[in-house]
Design an enzyme around this catalytic site. Structure first.
Site, PDB file in Angstrom:
ATOM      1  N   ILE B 111     -18.141  29.762 -22.605  1.00  0.00           N
ATOM      2  CA  ILE B 111     -19.723  29.254 -22.027  1.00  0.00           C
ATOM      3  C   ILE B 111     -19.924  29.957 -20.715  1.00  0.00           C
ATOM      4  O   ILE B 111     -20.844  29.858 -19.994  1.00  0.00           O
ATOM      5  CB  ILE B 111     -19.425  27.571 -21.916  1.00  0.00           C
ATOM      6  CG1 ILE B 111     -20.877  27.174 -21.941  1.00  0.00           C
ATOM      7  CG2 ILE B 111     -18.548  27.116 -20.702  1.00  0.00           C
ATOM      8  CD1 ILE B 111     -21.659  27.058 -23.103  1.00  0.00           C
ATOM      9  N   ALA B 123     -20.476  15.258 -29.313  1.00  0.00           N
ATOM     10  CA  ALA B 123     -19.429  14.277 -29.697  1.00  0.00           C
ATOM     11  C   ALA B 123     -19.947  13.021 -28.875  1.00  0.00           C
ATOM     12  O   ALA B 123     -19.270  12.093 -29.019  1.00  0.00           O
ATOM     13  CB  ALA B 123     -18.054  14.884 -29.045  1.00  0.00           C
ATOM     14  N   ARG B 223     -13.902  40.143 -22.962  1.00  0.00           N
ATOM     15  CA  ARG B 223     -13.081  39.530 -23.848  1.00  0.00           C
ATOM     16  C   ARG B 223     -12.362  40.114 -25.098  1.00  0.00           C
ATOM     17  O   ARG B 223     -11.485  39.794 -25.444  1.00  0.00           O
ATOM     18  CB  ARG B 223     -13.909  38.211 -24.498  1.00  0.00           C
ATOM     19  CG  ARG B 223     -14.654  37.430 -23.639  1.00  0.00           C
ATOM     20  CD  ARG B 223     -13.726  36.872 -22.430  1.00  0.00           C
ATOM     21  NE  ARG B 223     -14.564  35.882 -21.463  1.00  0.00           N
ATOM     22  CZ  ARG B 223     -13.932  35.166 -20.426  1.00  0.00           C
ATOM     23  NH1 ARG B 223     -12.833  35.238 -20.273  1.00  0.00           N
ATOM     24  NH2 ARG B 223     -14.627  34.640 -19.736  1.00  0.00           N
TER      25      ARG B 223
END
Lengths: 300, 300, 300, 300
Positions: B111, B123, B223
């Site tokens: 993120i 959630a 990444r």
């Protein structure tokens, strides 16, 4: 005429080539694809690509495995809820790519919306076309006398004639000199990146502009608004027509909650409450400034 | 198994529904659409939608009316030129939307790439599933002894066993208690938004993630790199496989200029020049710090 | 206690070191600088730096050479005008940098605000402290029965006890195991980047967070709102207190037009008009859904 | 002369007003504050405010409570490490605000850097000044014959004279007509937002521009580069001089790793390796295109 015969041929070729896809597809947008919607005297918007539809918004909001659709009605309710409560991220899941031809002074306002992707025609690298925005006589507005940033009635008579003459003559001359300066007949030719500085802000440029639906709505709220300059508003209006066909439920919610809605201040809410209770409220008793009160009165 | 039978059915339904479109379409991506590519023990990436292809990059760079393609070879040359000279905006004209299931500690790294659109499973609103990342024994890496941020060889024997036991037991217990806390059988039930705080960072979450190709390449460069944490690198690797099928020319340029390339400092360039001229350069004569020199030596 | 004696000493040293500057300076912010304002049981916000003040907003709006201030009253009027008409760029000219200590589940909501700069304490590189958010008994809210995303009354009696016991015990055990897993006494020690996955979402993390005033207001509008989760709202409230001292005129306008204001839809505006004209409007005749009507009634 | 006597007085007043602050302060920047550094014939950059210094970068990278400084040498090492490994977020913790006066065609390039805050002088609301960029004779470059986007030697003789005459005359005439069109003597006066469209792209505009150090370095890498257009490069160069005084360690790292460095492709790295091993590599055996090889040869 904003589109040349060669360009029309290229567009027709694109529209002749159908492919099968598993992606979310919107028939109304397929009808728009590649076609130029004319705006102002030489400008246009063309839809080059789109991603997503109304149910893609719900699918993302629900992080679902399938299409995310329970029912069309259900989806519309969810979309209205998301819009009402400022949930912006599901609307970011739709994306549109436009080809826009527009005068430079409009481009300069437009580019201030930073959350978008842009590729502009390069006047460092290429030669600009001889196309200038010359307002229609009815759009030759006078400076507003009540609002520094606004415009009043259209000019008329000799004043209008002179303005049109200046705009046309100066454009023509500036472009003639631009051409002469970059010409390499018997001379070196000025660098294009320098020569372009002679061109006025009503010359047309063009760009590819790609934006997500949330940021597009933000753009449309500000630019399809009656306070926006007319020359950018007509582009926003043309885009609204496209968006309506693309994501009708989201556009409906946007129209109700944003375009047709209004932000009320705490003071304004308080005044409405007092008025609903029967009190006669004036600017003096409202707690608002004169400007705020004028806008408040205009609203109700 | 990351995908339940119900979810598999939903995916199959999506893959059965072909529509005609005039948009740029990539057969290799159509083959990927909706299918889950498994990553780690319960994770996946799924392509939900895509916009554009290699020639859309050229079309935008040229601000063209048609497809922008002169020839495939020509396009590839232009794409390599754009990549080499850091022209980022044409690559922003392609967009991809993924559905990703990933452990929370991976999501927290992911993120940090801000120029993307995200809708995460909530959630606060919903109940998380009982799914936790438990590393394979060979991925139970020890802390690196040379690099605070790295990892060394895999743990083994009793130490490995104990780690796995802790991870499994603590996850199980945390989830049991999560369920008990939100349960409303004979009790009020703790708010979901509070109960979730008991869950460890190896629980899986999921999101829709939408990003343009330029920013995706930036993500992949960082990444899919050998210094990235293994658990996010496997996601980046899986995405690389997809991008290769989507925009092969752009991916090829990215692989050559970014993934397989390197940024040399002024000092490093100077050393190379001296070495090419026959000089024997050492760390002491290089002007570089020990860390820089180690990286430089590693490169050549 | 969120601040250790060593940290308190470091802060005191910073507060002892005054320098002369020509920059815009706000005495109220100088008083806040570096000091920790406690939030929740172990968290805080600390102002690390700030740029600009109320008149910097006007200075930018006027693109002026001097301070941009005609008079304080004049400035306040301009600021209210800018806020009312959604002129965001002048507010972007002020910037604040905070050091925030907060539970991970709060950090996960916070980070969704993308237009900000963040440096988070790295659990790949460093070892996290043993500090967990354990709600005060009065904040142990039950799941709302009317709203999936909300919370109801506080739990009580045995249910509350059990929840607190779970949260405390599970945190303690998870941290014990975290420490054991990374320990290198007679063992290799699990990589920190892996061990952290055992820690629950109520562990505290910390970061430097830098944001401009426009985007801060956006954050505060959403997070200081009554619909925001309590645990992030207390941070937003603490920041509001700071902003009030920093840019009092801008904060006043924000409070009136955003925090205390409301967005009315076209339908809602129409209902108000009808009600002001004496009509008795009901949900059925309003054109609004039940949810919208409930919110509308709540407002007036 | 870019600064009028009245403006000079306003600037002198700002520079006379020193305040005490606890914030990070840089004497070199205090010396720059508010003063106009002249660029081109009528332009300038002025530092209006700044946030942070070299040690603020380290403080954020370490998420520390105090100043974050262990020692200056230590800080410099950390900063070089961060720059070398593309850690961008610590550099985002410094911010600068500039007042810039620049020709419109330069502004149009500049604004493409989206991650910045901008307030531009409004030609909808206000009247632009009669100030145009007229290149110095030695900057009247010809179009490059080898590179569509570049420029060659300066024009000379009659060709140069004609270009200068066109630029001057057309600017003068355009501005005369602009003034006549908006004049309200015995006429309505064209709206300013329309009249501005007659003005060429060499007219000066001005704005407040605020950016973080990471994005500023990105801007400088592209715009202080030899391939950037001269007229924006001189602004970038002027900003470089300021940044050198603001964050000397960060600027040093930037100079070494970015400005003076180069990105090598995988192919280029391979060629260097082969050349270091004694092989004679040619374009044909390099695997590179002619353009790439030319750039590669130029580098070594």
């Amino acid at each position: 005429m904003p589109i040349s015969p060669d360009q029309a041929t290229e567009i027709a070729e694109l529209r002749a080539n159908t492919q099968p896809t598993l992606r979310a597809t919107v028939p109304g947008m397929e009808a728009h694809l590649y076609t130029a919607h004319e705006v102002l005297d030489h400008g246009f918007i063309r839809v080059i690509d789109y991603m997503g539809d109304d149910s893609a918004i719900c699918q993302a909001a629900r992080v679902s495995y399938g299409r995310g659709t329970k029912s069309v009605q259900n989806d519309e309710g969810l979309i209205r809820y998301l819009m009402r409560h400022w949930h912006s991220t599901p609307f970011e899941m739709c994306e549109i790519k436009l080809h826009v031809k527009l005068p430079v002074f409009v481009a300069r306002q437009w580019i201030r919306h930073r959350t978008a992707n842009v590729n502009e025609y390069s006047a460092r690298y290429s030669i600009l076309d001889r196309e200038f925005y010359i307002p229609a006589p009815e759009d030759l507005a006078a400076q507003s006398v009540v609002n520094n940033q606004g415009r009043g009635e259209a000019l008329s008579g000799e004043e209008a004639d002179r303005v049109l003459r200046y705009l046309k003559d100066d454009s023509t001359r500036a472009y003639d000199h631009y051409e002469e300066m970059i010409s390499q007949d018997d001379q070196q030719g000025l660098a294009r990146e320098l020569a372009r500085m002679n061109l006025p802000a009503n010359i047309y440029t063009q760009w590819y502009w790609k934006v997500d639906l949330h940021n597009l709505f933000h753009f449309l709220r500000l630019r399809a608004d009656s306070h926006a300059q007319y020359e950018i508003r007509v582009y926003a209006d043309a885009i609204c027509e496209v968006v309506k066909d693309w994501v009708p439920a989201a556009y409906g919610a946007f129209e109700d909650y944003r375009l047709g809605g209004a932000q009320l201040s705490g003071k304004a809410l308080d005044c409405v409450r007092r008025m609903l209770a029967g009190e006669k409220v004036t600017q003096e008793t409202s707690g608002m400034s004169k400007g705020e009160w004028r806008e408040f009165e205009h609203l109700f």
